[in-house]
Design an enzyme around this catalytic site. Structure first.
Site, PDB file in Angstrom:
ATOM      1  CB  SER A 193     -15.011  13.858 -28.222  1.00 24.53           C
ATOM      2  OG  SER A 193     -14.029  14.610 -28.880  1.00 24.53           O
ATOM      3  NE  ARG A 197     -18.417  18.511 -27.866  1.00 23.45           N
ATOM      4  CZ  ARG A 197     -17.232  18.248 -28.365  1.00 23.45           C
ATOM      5  NH1 ARG A 197     -17.013  18.420 -29.657  1.00 23.45           N
ATOM      6  NH2 ARG A 197     -16.253  17.808 -27.607  1.00 23.45           N
ATOM      7  CG  ASN A 201     -25.717  18.384 -28.199  1.00 21.08           C
ATOM      8  OD1 ASN A 201     -26.373  18.907 -27.309  1.00 21.08           O
ATOM      9  ND2 ASN A 201     -24.416  18.190 -28.120  1.00 21.08           N
TER      10      ASN A 201
END
Lengths: 275, 156
Positions: A193, A197, A201
């Site tokens: 994660s 992440r 993005n």
């Protein structure tokens, strides 16, 4: 905006922008663009901060020292608040994470065609300037953090206690295998994660910049003379500007989140207070 | 999008940068900041001490001033007293002198009066003797009657 005068399909254009400059085969492939850009940015970070630190005085600080000090102070306070223990490594680690990721993310604001076209003019086929849109970079960071959590766990709790903690928490010694599986899953989930992440993005943002650039695909800057192209140029400029403004928020935010979570993960290895 | 050896490159680079930051960036900066904090703390303490000294000095100065005023007042009072005393002494002396002079004058007057009286008495005695001589028509021995006549003169 795309300056290739010959007609290029949108798919080709996007794929071209997502392809790395690479050497090697199979696993032993090196993404030269990612390595080079991230190393240069890291070197810039180290160089600037070293220059600020080298002539650091306790007297009235100059401009560069002020900047470096404010960054150091900011990170130092954060780590002090979040990480309860004492560690010489964690604050510099957090500072490096924050500034390095910030600088790498910042490459997203380089005009989308600037780097590939410049390199193409120099005879290099592909060049993806944004190092954080590369799973290797984000995973390198998150795996490093994972390894550090292991190391911190052993250092903070002692090896035996740390392993015991793995098997006996959260459900007690009778569910030892389940606890261990849970620990493995937790470590994996954190690592994945953390890296996805950042990657997600930046990848999404990069892709949107590319999609905005498609508006004028196949037109040269000289085509602006023809009236039919002008609305498309304007649309692209407005959209790209708006997205870039929004993205200015995302760039430091993602760097900050990465740093913050890393500190939190490391602080979770501190021995718990005995109840 | 594949994971490959770039991962190791990035990990090594990351480790390198963290090491560099830890070794060469963090210590001098945090040390400088700590030193500055110490300096500021020292400066503030010194300022406070200076303020205290100033307060103390002002207090002392006002105390000295007050004492000086008091002393001045005392001295003035003493001087006034002494002046009054001097005036009183002078007055007393003057009065005494005057009284003395008056007394001397009176004594002199009295003396002169007595002298005049004595003379008058003598003259009266002479006159009386002359008168008596003339009245009695006979010679009176001055020696024989002198005592009696002196007695008479005293009674006058």
């Amino acid at each position: 905006m795309a300056t290739n005068t010959e007609s290029v399909s949108a798919t080709d254009y996007i794929l071209h922008h997502l392809t790395h400059l690479q050497v090697g085969e199979g696993f032993w492939t090196f993404h030269i663009d990612t390595l080079a850009v991230s190393f240069i940015l890291g070197a810039i970070f180290c160089g600037v901060f070293y220059m600020g630190a080298r002539r650091a005085t306790a007297g009235v600080p100059g401009g560069l020292q002020n900047f470096v000090e404010s960054m150091v102070d900011f990170v130092s306070n954060l780590t002090k608040e979040t990480y309860g223990g004492k560690s010489k490594l964690i604050a510099p680690l957090a500072l490096t994470l924050f500034v390095w990721i910030f600088l790498m993310n910042l490459m997203d604001l380089v005009p989308i065609d600037l780097a590939p076209n410049t390199m193409a003019a120099m005879g290099v086929g592909y060049f993806k300037i944004l190092p954080t849109v590369n799973l290797n970079t984000t995973f390198a960071l998150s795996i490093s953090i994972l390894l550090l959590t292991f190391a911190f766990g052993v250092m903070n709790q002692g090896g035996g206690h740390y392993v015991k903690h793995m098997f006996t928490h959260p459900f007690g010694p009778w569910l030892a295998p389940f606890n261990f599986v849970l620990f493995i899953v937790e470590s994996f989930a954190r690592t994945i994660s953390l890296s996805l992440r950042l990657f997600g993005n930046m990848y999404a943002a990069e892709l949107i910049f590319i999609l905005i650039a498609i508006f004028t695909l196949g037109h040269a800057i000289s085509d602006i003379a023809s009236l039919s192209v002008i609305p498309m140029f304007l649309t692209q400029i407005v959209l790209a500007f708006a997205w870039a403004v929004f993205h200015i928020l995302v760039i430091p935010l993602q760097a900050f989140i990465f740093m913050m979570l890393s500190i939190v993960y490391l602080s979770m290895t501190l021995p718990e207070e005995d109840h | 999008m594949d994971i490959n050896a770039t991962l190791f490159g990035q990990m090594i680079a990351f480790a390198l940068f963290v090491w560099f930051t830890m070794k060469f960036v963090w210590p001098p900066i945090s040390e400088a900041m700590r030193d500055r904090q110490q300096k500021i703390a020292d400066g503030l303490a010194a300022a406070e001490r200076g303020q205290q000294d100033l307060d103390l000095a002002q207090e002392r100065a006002s105390e000295i001033l007050r004492e000086a005023r008091q002393q001045a007042a005392e001295i003035m009072e003493k001087a006034n007293k002494r002046g009054n005393e001097l005036v009183e002494e002078a007055k007393t002396a003057a009065r005494e002198e005057g009284e003395r002079q008056i007394a001397a004058a009176q004594a002199k007057i009295e003396q002169e009066l007595n002298e005049a009286k004595a003379e008058l008495r003598e003259q009266l005695v002479t006159l009386a003797i002359t008168g008596a001589t003339k009245v009695l028509e006979r010679e009176i021995s001055a020696e024989a009657h002198n005592d009696m006549l002196n007695e008479l003169a005293k009674q006058l």
